[in-house]
Design a protein around this motif. Structure first.
Motif, short mmCIF file in Angstrom:
data_model
loop_
_atom_site.label_atom_id
_atom_site.label_comp_id
_atom_site.label_asym_id
_atom_site.label_seq_id
_atom_site.Cartn_x
_atom_site.Cartn_y
_atom_site.Cartn_z
N PRO A 63 -9.72 22.81 -5.05
CA PRO A 63 -9.91 21.39 -4.80
C PRO A 63 -8.97 20.93 -3.69
CG PRO A 63 -8.54 21.65 -6.73
CD PRO A 63 -8.93 23.04 -6.28
N ASP A 64 -9.37 19.93 -2.97
CA ASP A 64 -8.50 19.42 -1.92
C ASP A 64 -7.42 18.52 -2.51
OD1 ASP A 64 -10.25 17.40 -2.58
OD2 ASP A 64 -10.47 16.67 -0.54
N LEU A 65 -7.62 18.08 -3.72
CA LEU A 65 -6.64 17.24 -4.40
C LEU A 65 -6.57 17.68 -5.86
CD1 LEU A 65 -4.74 14.87 -3.92
CD2 LEU A 65 -6.57 13.34 -4.58
N GLY A 66 -5.88 18.75 -6.07
CA GLY A 66 -5.76 19.30 -7.42
C GLY A 66 -4.90 20.54 -7.39
N PRO A 67 -4.65 21.09 -8.55
CA PRO A 67 -3.80 22.28 -8.61
C PRO A 67 -4.56 23.55 -8.21
CG PRO A 67 -4.56 21.69 -10.79
CD PRO A 67 -5.06 20.63 -9.86
N ASP A 68 -3.81 24.56 -7.80
CA ASP A 68 -4.33 25.90 -7.52
C ASP A 68 -5.51 25.91 -6.55
OD1 ASP A 68 -2.45 26.89 -9.40
OD2 ASP A 68 -3.82 26.38 -11.01
N PRO A 69 -5.32 25.42 -5.33
CA PRO A 69 -6.42 25.42 -4.36
C PRO A 69 -6.82 26.83 -3.94
CG PRO A 69 -4.39 24.72 -3.31
CD PRO A 69 -4.09 24.86 -4.76
N GLU A 70 -8.09 26.97 -3.62
CA GLU A 70 -8.66 28.25 -3.22
C GLU A 70 -9.48 28.07 -1.96
OE1 GLU A 70 -9.52 30.36 -7.45
OE2 GLU A 70 -11.01 28.91 -6.77
N TRP A 71 -9.60 29.16 -1.19
CA TRP A 71 -10.53 29.18 -0.05
C TRP A 71 -11.90 29.53 -0.59
CZ3 TRP A 71 -8.74 26.79 3.87
CH2 TRP A 71 -7.41 26.89 4.26
N VAL A 72 -12.89 28.73 -0.23
CA VAL A 72 -14.24 28.88 -0.77
C VAL A 72 -15.25 28.88 0.37
CG1 VAL A 72 -15.98 27.72 -2.22
CG2 VAL A 72 -13.58 27.72 -2.91
N CYS A 73 -16.25 29.74 0.24
CA CYS A 73 -17.40 29.69 1.15
C CYS A 73 -18.40 28.73 0.53
CB CYS A 73 -18.03 31.07 1.31
SG CYS A 73 -19.61 31.01 2.19
N GLU A 74 -18.57 27.58 1.17
CA GLU A 74 -19.50 26.58 0.63
C GLU A 74 -20.94 27.05 0.70
OE1 GLU A 74 -17.43 22.26 1.15
OE2 GLU A 74 -18.38 23.09 2.94
N ASP A 75 -21.28 27.82 1.74
CA ASP A 75 -22.66 28.30 1.89
C ASP A 75 -23.07 29.20 0.73
OD1 ASP A 75 -22.71 26.89 4.22
OD2 ASP A 75 -22.96 28.63 5.53
N ALA A 76 -22.17 30.11 0.35
CA ALA A 76 -22.48 31.05 -0.73
C ALA A 76 -22.04 30.52 -2.09
CB ALA A 76 -21.81 32.40 -0.47
N GLY A 77 -21.21 29.48 -2.07
CA GLY A 77 -20.69 28.95 -3.32
C GLY A 77 -19.75 29.93 -4.00
N GLU A 78 -19.02 30.72 -3.18
CA GLU A 78 -18.14 31.75 -3.74
C GLU A 78 -16.69 31.53 -3.37
OE1 GLU A 78 -19.24 35.85 -3.25
OE2 GLU A 78 -21.35 35.31 -3.07
N ARG A 79 -15.84 31.83 -4.31
CA ARG A 79 -14.40 31.83 -4.07
C ARG A 79 -14.07 33.06 -3.24
NH1 ARG A 79 -10.41 34.88 -6.38
NH2 ARG A 79 -8.35 33.92 -6.46
N VAL A 80 -13.28 32.89 -2.20
CA VAL A 80 -12.90 34.01 -1.34
C VAL A 80 -11.47 34.46 -1.66
CG1 VAL A 80 -12.51 34.74 1.04
CG2 VAL A 80 -14.50 33.34 0.48
N ALA A 81 -10.56 33.51 -1.79
CA ALA A 81 -9.16 33.85 -2.08
C ALA A 81 -8.40 32.59 -2.45
CB ALA A 81 -8.51 34.47 -0.85
N PRO A 82 -7.32 32.75 -3.21
CA PRO A 82 -6.44 31.59 -3.45
C PRO A 82 -5.72 31.25 -2.15
CG PRO A 82 -5.44 33.56 -4.35
CD PRO A 82 -6.80 33.95 -3.86
N LEU A 83 -5.25 30.04 -2.04
CA LEU A 83 -4.43 29.65 -0.90
C LEU A 83 -3.25 30.61 -0.85
CD1 LEU A 83 -4.38 27.38 1.24
CD2 LEU A 83 -2.75 26.21 -0.23
N GLY A 84 -3.02 31.20 0.32
CA GLY A 84 -1.96 32.19 0.47
C GLY A 84 -2.42 33.60 0.18
N GLY A 85 -3.70 33.79 -0.11
CA GLY A 85 -4.22 35.09 -0.50
C GLY A 85 -5.21 35.71 0.45
N LEU A 86 -5.32 35.17 1.68
CA LEU A 86 -6.27 35.76 2.64
C LEU A 86 -5.74 37.10 3.15
CD1 LEU A 86 -7.42 32.68 4.72
CD2 LEU A 86 -8.70 33.90 2.99
#
Length: 110
Positions: A87-110
């Protein structure tokens, strides 16, 4: 308690380096977005707990506006678009592909 802005700065710096997007100009933008959120966490009691997603989003916007760079490129679609932070305003943000609706990595995990 560690400074949440510096902790998030470290995560973003890791992700920038992982995508080979580190240069003097990019580092300057990162420093500016970190400094620009200091007032926000001081003014909002719960801001420190949710600032990471805001900083990631701020950096994305500045990279696009100032450098014309869409970052980070989506690895699921050969860089056809950038990842979004959720989430852009919440705990534990993640990088997400909106097109596929999939989590790619946590912030700092690329």
């Amino acid at each position: 308690m560690p400074d949440p802005l510096l902790a998030t700065r470290a995560l973003l710096l890791h992700d920038l380096a992982a995508r080979e997007t580190v240069g003097v100009d990019v580092l300057a933008l990162l420093e500016e977005v970190v400094a620009g959120r200091r007032w926000w966490i001081e003014a909002w009691e719960g801001g420190a707990d949710v600032v990471a997603g805001q900083l990631a989003q701020d950096l994305q916007e500045r990279l696009l506006d100032d450098a014309g760079l869409r970052w980070p490129a989506c690895p699921l679609h050969d860089g056809a678009h950038e990842l979004r932070v959720e989430p852009d305003l919440g705990p534990d943000p993640e990088w997400v592909c909106e097109d596929a609706g999939e989590r790619v990595a946590p912030l700092g995990g690329l």
